[in-house]
Design a protein around this motif. Structure first.
Motif, short mmCIF file in Angstrom:
data_model
loop_
_atom_site.label_atom_id
_atom_site.label_comp_id
_atom_site.label_asym_id
_atom_site.label_seq_id
_atom_site.Cartn_x
_atom_site.Cartn_y
_atom_site.Cartn_z
N LYS A 1 0.85 -1.19 0.00
CA LYS A 1 0.00 0.00 0.00
C LYS A 1 0.88 1.24 0.00
O LYS A 1 1.91 1.28 0.66
N LYS B 1 0.58 5.41 0.51
CA LYS B 1 -0.29 6.50 0.97
C LYS B 1 -0.29 7.60 -0.09
O LYS B 1 0.75 8.10 -0.49
N GLU C 1 -2.37 11.17 -0.87
CA GLU C 1 -3.25 12.18 -0.31
C GLU C 1 -3.80 11.68 1.02
O GLU C 1 -3.04 11.48 1.96
N ASP C 2 -5.09 11.39 1.12
CA ASP C 2 -5.66 10.98 2.41
C ASP C 2 -6.15 9.53 2.43
O ASP C 2 -6.94 9.14 3.27
N TYR C 3 -5.67 8.72 1.49
CA TYR C 3 -6.07 7.32 1.47
C TYR C 3 -4.93 6.45 0.95
O TYR C 3 -3.89 6.95 0.52
N LEU C 4 -5.11 5.14 1.00
CA LEU C 4 -4.09 4.19 0.56
C LEU C 4 -4.45 3.59 -0.79
O LEU C 4 -5.61 3.25 -1.04
N VAL C 5 -3.45 3.45 -1.65
CA VAL C 5 -3.61 2.80 -2.94
C VAL C 5 -2.89 1.46 -2.85
O VAL C 5 -1.73 1.40 -2.43
N GLN C 6 -3.58 0.41 -3.24
CA GLN C 6 -2.98 -0.92 -3.26
C GLN C 6 -2.19 -1.06 -4.56
O GLN C 6 -2.70 -0.75 -5.63
N ASN D 1 -7.36 1.48 -7.00
CA ASN D 1 -7.68 2.72 -6.31
C ASN D 1 -8.75 2.48 -5.24
O ASN D 1 -9.21 1.36 -5.04
N ARG D 2 -9.16 3.54 -4.60
CA ARG D 2 -10.14 3.42 -3.50
C ARG D 2 -11.50 2.90 -3.96
O ARG D 2 -12.29 2.42 -3.18
N ASP D 3 -11.77 3.03 -5.27
CA ASP D 3 -13.03 2.52 -5.83
C ASP D 3 -12.89 1.07 -6.31
O ASP D 3 -13.78 0.57 -7.01
#
Length: 185
Positions: A52, A54, A56-61, A74-76
């Motif tokens: 993962k 980091k 911005e304010d979230y994690l990308v796998q 992505n987060r979606d």
């Protein structure tokens, strides 16, 4: 999205064979034109790890195949290839072309605005919202970014203002530098 430097010391984890199988199926479903090349990109016997990052304010796998980041989620939960994979297989996704004036903005990490696509140098394929696209530029051969449409082509033409494509990765961003061929992760 990947502005700045990304730490090369990723906390990598192995993934189960069933998860690998589902991910490969998801890639084929999302990018059907890549199916016959998937074995080149992701050999079945490849060592697959996930990590993962980091953003911005979230994690990308991210998914490392034989120690190279080749895909991200992505987060979606949309699986997206890296720019390096797109450059090797440019036919794998639809293309949206911006005018020359948009180049410097996109290369510095800006989203793609409607006027950059609707101006005389722009070209669009007929797409719906939330599709992964290669972002190209007037007069250039290779893609300069990968993004996700936030409006359909019809909406882009009709509205002609605001963000049309959310930028996911662009040339020379943190992920591009991290996935350079010489990188040993």
């Amino acid at each position: 999205m990947f502005k700045g430097t990304i730490d090369e010391n990723l906390n990598k984890q192995s993934i189960k064979g069933s998860e690998v199988k589902k991910l490969r199926e998801k890639i084929i479903e999302t990018y059907p034109s890549i199916e016959k090349y998937l074995e080149e990109i992701w050999p079945k016997d490849a060592k697959v790890l996930k990590s993962k990052i980091k953003v911005e304010d979230y994690l990308v796998q991210v998914y490392l195949i034989d120690d190279e980041i080749r895909f991200m989620e992505n987060r979606d939960k949309i699986v997206i290839p890296t720019m390096r994979i797109l450059h090797q297989y440019p036919f794998m996704m639809p293309h949206m072309q911006c005018d020359k004036g948009a180049i410097k903005h996109i290369l510095s990490g800006s989203d793609v605005m409607c006027p950059g696509l609707t101006s005389p140098g722009g070209k669009m394929e007929n797409l719906e919202r939330y599709q992964v696209v290669a972002i190209t530029a007037e007069g250039k051969v290779n893609a300069m970014g990968i993004g996700i449409t936030v409006m359909s082509t019809e909406e882009i033409i009709k509205k002609n203002k605001d963000v049309a494509i959310e930028l996911i990765q662009n040339l020379n961003d943190g992920l591009w530098k991290l996935t350079r061929p010489a990188a040993t992760l």
